[in-house]
Enzyme design. Structure first.
Site, PDB file in Angstrom:
ATOM      1  N   LYS A  30       4.194  10.657  18.269  1.00 43.99           N
ATOM      2  CA  LYS A  30       3.380  10.308  19.439  1.00 43.99           C
ATOM      3  C   LYS A  30       3.271  11.483  20.401  1.00 43.99           C
ATOM      4  O   LYS A  30       2.649  11.384  21.445  1.00 43.99           O
ATOM      5  CB  LYS A  30       3.993   9.104  20.171  1.00 43.99           C
ATOM      6  CG  LYS A  30       3.945   7.796  19.362  1.00 43.99           C
ATOM      7  CD  LYS A  30       4.509   6.661  20.174  1.00 43.99           C
ATOM      8  CE  LYS A  30       4.877   5.455  19.340  1.00 43.99           C
ATOM      9  NZ  LYS A  30       3.734   4.692  18.846  1.00 43.99           N
ATOM     10  N   CYS A  70       2.322  -4.911  18.696  1.00 40.89           N
ATOM     11  CA  CYS A  70       3.756  -5.126  18.476  1.00 40.89           C
ATOM     12  C   CYS A  70       4.431  -5.585  19.764  1.00 40.89           C
ATOM     13  O   CYS A  70       5.559  -5.130  20.075  1.00 40.89           O
ATOM     14  CB  CYS A  70       4.445  -3.856  17.962  1.00 40.89           C
ATOM     15  SG  CYS A  70       3.803  -3.299  16.405  1.00 40.89           S
ATOM     16  N   ASP A 101      13.817   2.960  26.095  1.00 37.90           N
ATOM     17  CA  ASP A 101      12.849   3.249  25.037  1.00 37.90           C
ATOM     18  C   ASP A 101      11.840   4.248  25.608  1.00 37.90           C
ATOM     19  O   ASP A 101      11.044   3.914  26.481  1.00 37.90           O
ATOM     20  CB  ASP A 101      12.174   1.929  24.621  1.00 37.90           C
ATOM     21  CG  ASP A 101      11.063   2.136  23.599  1.00 37.90           C
ATOM     22  OD1 ASP A 101      10.646   3.290  23.376  1.00 37.90           O
ATOM     23  OD2 ASP A 101      10.602   1.125  23.044  1.00 37.90           O
ATOM     24  N   HIS A 127       8.248  -3.498  23.263  1.00 38.83           N
ATOM     25  CA  HIS A 127       7.704  -3.377  21.904  1.00 38.83           C
ATOM     26  C   HIS A 127       8.669  -4.121  20.965  1.00 38.83           C
ATOM     27  O   HIS A 127       9.873  -4.192  21.253  1.00 38.83           O
ATOM     28  CB  HIS A 127       7.663  -1.889  21.560  1.00 38.83           C
ATOM     29  CG  HIS A 127       6.989  -1.532  20.277  1.00 38.83           C
ATOM     30  ND1 HIS A 127       7.607  -1.668  19.057  1.00 38.83           N
ATOM     31  CD2 HIS A 127       5.766  -1.026  20.018  1.00 38.83           C
ATOM     32  CE1 HIS A 127       6.781  -1.251  18.103  1.00 38.83           C
ATOM     33  NE2 HIS A 127       5.656  -0.857  18.666  1.00 38.83           N
ATOM     34  N   GLN A 158       6.840   5.903  24.644  1.00 33.70           N
ATOM     35  CA  GLN A 158       5.576   6.178  25.340  1.00 33.70           C
ATOM     36  C   GLN A 158       5.747   7.140  26.509  1.00 33.70           C
ATOM     37  O   GLN A 158       4.753   7.665  27.020  1.00 33.70           O
ATOM     38  CB  GLN A 158       4.955   4.869  25.861  1.00 33.70           C
ATOM     39  CG  GLN A 158       4.525   3.896  24.777  1.00 33.70           C
ATOM     40  CD  GLN A 158       3.396   4.438  23.900  1.00 33.70           C
ATOM     41  OE1 GLN A 158       2.649   5.345  24.270  1.00 33.70           O
ATOM     42  NE2 GLN A 158       3.275   3.890  22.707  1.00 33.70           N
TER      43      GLN A 158
HETATM   44  N1  PLP Z   1       8.540   1.493  21.604  1.00 37.21           N
HETATM   45  C1  PLP Z   1       7.329   1.627  22.137  1.00 37.21           C
HETATM   46  C2  PLP Z   1       7.159   1.418  23.600  1.00 37.21           C
HETATM   47  C3  PLP Z   1       6.242   1.967  21.333  1.00 37.21           C
HETATM   48  O1  PLP Z   1       5.034   2.098  21.864  1.00 37.21           O
HETATM   49  C4  PLP Z   1       6.457   2.174  19.948  1.00 37.21           C
HETATM   50  C5  PLP Z   1       5.336   2.496  19.050  1.00 37.21           C
HETATM   51  O2  PLP Z   1       4.206   2.229  19.327  1.00 37.21           O
HETATM   52  C6  PLP Z   1       7.744   2.032  19.450  1.00 37.21           C
HETATM   53  C7  PLP Z   1       8.767   1.692  20.291  1.00 37.21           C
HETATM   54  C8  PLP Z   1       8.043   2.240  17.985  1.00 37.21           C
HETATM   55  O3  PLP Z   1       7.794   3.552  17.626  1.00 37.21           O
HETATM   56  P1  PLP Z   1       7.895   3.965  16.080  1.00 37.21           P
HETATM   57  O4  PLP Z   1       6.906   3.101  15.374  1.00 37.21           O
HETATM   58  O5  PLP Z   1       7.529   5.405  16.079  1.00 37.21           O
HETATM   59  O6  PLP Z   1       9.274   3.677  15.667  1.00 37.21           O
END
Ligand code: PLP
Length: 412
Positions: free
Chosen positions: A226, A366, A200, A123, A203
């Site tokens: 989430k 993203c 990370d 992401h 998800q």
């Molecule tokens: N990393 C992953 C794999 C994601 O799917 C997301 C959000 O969709 C993020 C990071 C970023 O999360 P946030 O927007 O809550 O900071």
């Protein structure tokens, strides 16, 4: 280990509403989840009965608010298997947690000649902070490629993860492909060359059983919104020893021990990283979201989503012109299904589905480097959670068929 989806759905008031005259079919859980009534109530109750700033007041109400805030931190730490709440820092979200590491650890530890390794399926939150850090320090950003099947290309790992690597930053589960990465092995590989590992978990934590101690990672980031919790609150887990050594991130009230006009000293961890008034109301409601998930059990949540995903993969295969990305089975992936429909742009598809009450995400999610790897400008993405049903996947498929009729299937 099955879950009572009908009973669970009753806990989520939003699922009772209609969109465009149709019952809502919410399949955008990878973007954010819906909230059970108990979480909504917890937020209201906090403001109605317990609201006061935390860690400041010498009066009962403030002490009560502080206790609720810190009890929630204990729940968060336990939920991810962290050895202690001291290793669990509240942030705004996953993005801020990763930025905290890139600022507070990265700027102290990276120099020209060093490397940061990420993967092609990250992401933007796990790409851009490292791009910025490398630009600033002269370090080099490298990336592990993705195979045609949507898995990490581990055959390239040994040539990319070397003694020059200072940090390997990798997602546990892709927000586009659903791929679940073998993070325990990847962390061990990083440590073997002397690098740290950041995972990370945006998800993964909402959908899988996670144990950061067993995973062995140095840093782990995720967001409450989430996983049935409120927006505006996230977590950085880091090994205590690293949190002790790293500098502060933001400066201000409550992260200090003593302040003089020419220097300052810092509070103990984790508060050293929580400058200013923290998001205590949402933190308290986050604890209630964790209670809810724990009551159902993460094994059961995963099992339900595995079944839904296997069903979705099976039925989507029979829709003409649909190409699904990512691993072909539901074992190596979570409940995220991205696809391309020949002759219909994902944005048009999302609009047609909206007329049927179906909420999916369309776009680059993203993850622009991954879109380039998949050779598409965007994908349509359906993502599931504990309250979704097979019937809802059937509504999605009905909507796809309607889109084919409207736009005409152009054989690829
Ligand atoms: N990393 C992953 C794999 C994601 O799917 C997301 C959000 O969709 C993020 C990071 C970023 O999360 P946030 O927007 O809550 O900071």
């Amino acid at each position: 280990m099955s879950i009572d989806v009908a009973a669970i759905r009753k806990d989520f008031p939003l699922l009772a509403r209609t969109v465009n005259g149709k019952p809502i079919v919410y399949l955008d859980n990878a973007a954010t989840s819906q909230k059970p009534q108990c979480v909504i109530d917890a937020l209201c109750q906090f403001y109605q009965a317990s609201n006061a700033n935390v860690h400041r007041g010498i009066y009962a109400l403030s002490e009560e608010a502080t206790l609720l805030y810190e009890t929630s931190r204990e729940k968060v730490a336990r939920f991810i298997g962290a050895p202690s709440p001291r290793s669990t820092v509240y942030t705004r979200n996953t993005t801020e947690a990763i930025n905290l590491v890139s600022h507070a650890w990265g700027r102290l530890n990276l120099k020209a000649g060093d490397e940061v390794l990420i993967t092609e399926m990250e992401h933007h939150s796990n790409i851009v902070p490292w791009l910025l850090l490398c630009q600033e320090t002269g370090a080099t950003l490298r990336s592990l490629p993705v195979t045609e099947d949507g898995l990490l290309d581990l055959s390239e790992l040994d040539s990319l993860l070397t003694e020059r690597t200072r940090l390997f930053a990798v997602t546990q589960m892709s927000n586009v492909l659903g791929t679940i990465n073998p993070v325990r092995e990847l962390v061990a590989k990083a440590h073997a060359v002397g690098a740290l590992a950041l995972v990370d978990g945006a998800q993964s934590v909402p959908h899988l059983e996670v144990d950061v101690k067993e995973m062995g990672c140095d840093f782990f980031a995720f967001s409450a919104h989430k996983m049935l919790g409120p927006t505006g609150i996230g977590v950085l887990y880091a090994r205590e020893e690293l949190l002790e050594k790293m500098g502060p991130f933001l400066g201000g009230g409550e992260m200090i021990s003593e302040v003089y006009l020419d220097h300052a000293t810092w509070k103990d961890i984790p508060w050293k990283y929580e400058a200013g008034t923290p998001n205590f109301a949402d933190a308290v409601a986050f604890g209630v979201a964790i209670d809810y998930l724990e009551k159902i059990g993460m094994k059961a949540v995963r099992q339900h989503e595995k079944e839904l995903t296997a069903y979705a993969l099976r039925v989507l295969e029979n829709v003409g012109g649909v190409k699904v990305f990512g691993p072909p089975d539901a074992v190596r992936r979570g409940g995220v299904v991205s696809f391309w429909m020949e002759g219909v742009h994902p944005h048009d598809l999302a609009q047609v589905l909206d007329t049927e009450g179906v909420c999916i995400r369309a776009g680059h999610h993203c993850a622009q480097p991954l879109m380039r790897r998949l050779r598409v400008p965007a994908t349509a993405r359906a993502s599931f959670y504990l309250y979704n049903t097979r019937d809802e996947i059937d509504v999605l498929v009905g909507g796809l068929k309607k889109a084919t009729e409207l736009f005409g299937h152009v054989p690829g």
